[in-house]
Design a protein around this motif. Structure first.
Motif, PDB file in Angstrom:
ATOM      1  N   TYR A 173       0.820  -1.194   0.000  1.00  0.00           N
ATOM      2  CA  TYR A 173       0.000   0.000   0.000  1.00  0.00           C
ATOM      3  C   TYR A 173       0.860   1.252   0.000  1.00  0.00           C
ATOM      4  CZ  TYR A 173       1.037  -0.151   5.019  1.00  0.00           C
ATOM      5  OH  TYR A 173       1.673  -0.217   6.238  1.00  0.00           O
ATOM      6  N   SER A 174       0.259   2.325  -0.417  1.00  0.00           N
ATOM      7  CA  SER A 174       0.874   3.637  -0.344  1.00  0.00           C
ATOM      8  C   SER A 174      -0.197   4.634   0.064  1.00  0.00           C
ATOM      9  CB  SER A 174       1.497   4.040  -1.682  1.00  0.00           C
ATOM     10  OG  SER A 174       0.522   4.113  -2.710  1.00  0.00           O
ATOM     11  N   GLY A 175       0.205   5.620   0.813  1.00  0.00           N
ATOM     12  CA  GLY A 175      -0.742   6.598   1.300  1.00  0.00           C
ATOM     13  C   GLY A 175      -1.167   6.310   2.725  1.00  0.00           C
ATOM     14  N   TYR A 176      -1.792   7.287   3.321  1.00  0.00           N
ATOM     15  CA  TYR A 176      -2.218   7.164   4.707  1.00  0.00           C
ATOM     16  C   TYR A 176      -3.485   6.338   4.832  1.00  0.00           C
ATOM     17  CZ  TYR A 176      -3.937   8.457   9.321  1.00  0.00           C
ATOM     18  OH  TYR A 176      -4.405   8.415  10.606  1.00  0.00           O
ATOM     19  N   THR A 177      -3.566   5.580   5.919  1.00  0.00           N
ATOM     20  CA  THR A 177      -4.764   4.816   6.201  1.00  0.00           C
ATOM     21  C   THR A 177      -4.922   4.676   7.706  1.00  0.00           C
ATOM     22  OG1 THR A 177      -5.972   2.783   5.678  1.00  0.00           O
ATOM     23  CG2 THR A 177      -3.611   2.577   6.145  1.00  0.00           C
ATOM     24  N   ASN A 178      -6.096   4.238   8.124  1.00  0.00           N
ATOM     25  CA  ASN A 178      -6.333   3.988   9.544  1.00  0.00           C
ATOM     26  C   ASN A 178      -6.446   2.477   9.781  1.00  0.00           C
ATOM     27  OD1 ASN A 178      -8.937   3.662   8.385  1.00  0.00           O
ATOM     28  ND2 ASN A 178      -9.531   5.739   9.015  1.00  0.00           N
ATOM     29  N   TYR A 179      -7.593   1.912   9.479  1.00  0.00           N
ATOM     30  CA  TYR A 179      -7.731   0.470   9.503  1.00  0.00           C
ATOM     31  C   TYR A 179      -7.403  -0.112   8.138  1.00  0.00           C
ATOM     32  CZ  TYR A 179     -10.016   0.244  14.062  1.00  0.00           C
ATOM     33  OH  TYR A 179     -10.298   0.310  15.402  1.00  0.00           O
ATOM     34  N   MET A 180      -6.849  -1.303   8.155  1.00  0.00           N
ATOM     35  CA  MET A 180      -6.698  -2.104   6.959  1.00  0.00           C
ATOM     36  C   MET A 180      -7.344  -3.454   7.225  1.00  0.00           C
ATOM     37  SD  MET A 180      -2.941  -1.174   5.422  1.00  0.00           S
ATOM     38  CE  MET A 180      -3.432  -1.891   3.840  1.00  0.00           C
ATOM     39  N   ALA A 181      -7.823  -4.077   6.165  1.00  0.00           N
ATOM     40  CA  ALA A 181      -8.599  -5.296   6.348  1.00  0.00           C
ATOM     41  C   ALA A 181      -8.463  -6.218   5.153  1.00  0.00           C
ATOM     42  CB  ALA A 181     -10.073  -4.953   6.571  1.00  0.00           C
ATOM     43  N   TRP A 182      -8.808  -7.468   5.384  1.00  0.00           N
ATOM     44  CA  TRP A 182      -8.923  -8.466   4.339  1.00  0.00           C
ATOM     45  C   TRP A 182     -10.372  -8.891   4.215  1.00  0.00           C
ATOM     46  CZ3 TRP A 182      -5.195  -9.729   0.978  1.00  0.00           C
ATOM     47  CH2 TRP A 182      -3.865  -9.464   1.330  1.00  0.00           C
ATOM     48  N   PHE A 183     -10.836  -8.958   2.988  1.00  0.00           N
ATOM     49  CA  PHE A 183     -12.159  -9.455   2.663  1.00  0.00           C
ATOM     50  C   PHE A 183     -12.032 -10.593   1.671  1.00  0.00           C
ATOM     51  CE2 PHE A 183     -13.080  -5.418   4.462  1.00  0.00           C
ATOM     52  CZ  PHE A 183     -14.410  -5.423   4.874  1.00  0.00           C
ATOM     53  N   ARG A 184     -13.089 -11.353   1.544  1.00  0.00           N
ATOM     54  CA  ARG A 184     -13.119 -12.394   0.530  1.00  0.00           C
ATOM     55  C   ARG A 184     -14.535 -12.530  -0.005  1.00  0.00           C
ATOM     56  NH1 ARG A 184     -12.164 -17.896   4.184  1.00  0.00           N
ATOM     57  NH2 ARG A 184     -14.226 -17.929   5.208  1.00  0.00           N
TER      58      ARG A 184
END
Length: 121
Positions: free
Chosen positions: A24-35
């Motif tokens: 990833y690039s750029g600012y984020t708060n939460y990150m997650a995985w989905f399917r």
């Protein structure tokens, strides 16, 4: 805007393991995985806050999958162990949660294109 790219998917036999990566690039708060499996709704399976804290897991993967984030490498991982045929799906990483509810809901601004995981019996 956060830009995401998944990798690490493939075909494995039941009981095997895979590790997915999301750069990833750029600012984020939460990150997650989905399917998302054919005929099914998109399912949030794991989420983690950018600065740490306890991760969140769906009951379907708890105890088998582990989410981790390495900010120095700008990479989020999903270690998947003891894979089952029901884990077969397209897996997506997501970032920048904008919702006010549970972080496993699909309220994210940024999404990767997905990486396919196929588990055979």
């Amino acid at each position: 805007q956060v830009r995401l790219r998944e990798s690490g998917g493939g075909s494995v036999q039941a009981g095997g393991s895979l590790r997915l990566s999301c750069t990833y690039s750029g600012y984020t708060n939460y990150m997650a995985w989905f399917r998302q499996a054919p005929g099914k709704e998109r399912e949030g399976i794991a989420a983690i806050y950018s600065s740490g804290g306890d991760p969140y897991y769906a009951n379907s993967v708890a105890g088998r999958f582990t989410i981790a984030q390495d900010n120095a490498k700008n990479t989020m991982y999903l270690q998947m162990n003891r894979l089952k045929p029901e884990d077969t799906a397209m897996y997506y990483c997501a970032a920048d949660f904008y919702g006010s509810g549970r972080v496993l809901q699909p309220d994210y601004n940024s999404w990767g294109q997905g990486t396919q995981v196929t588990v055979s019996s």
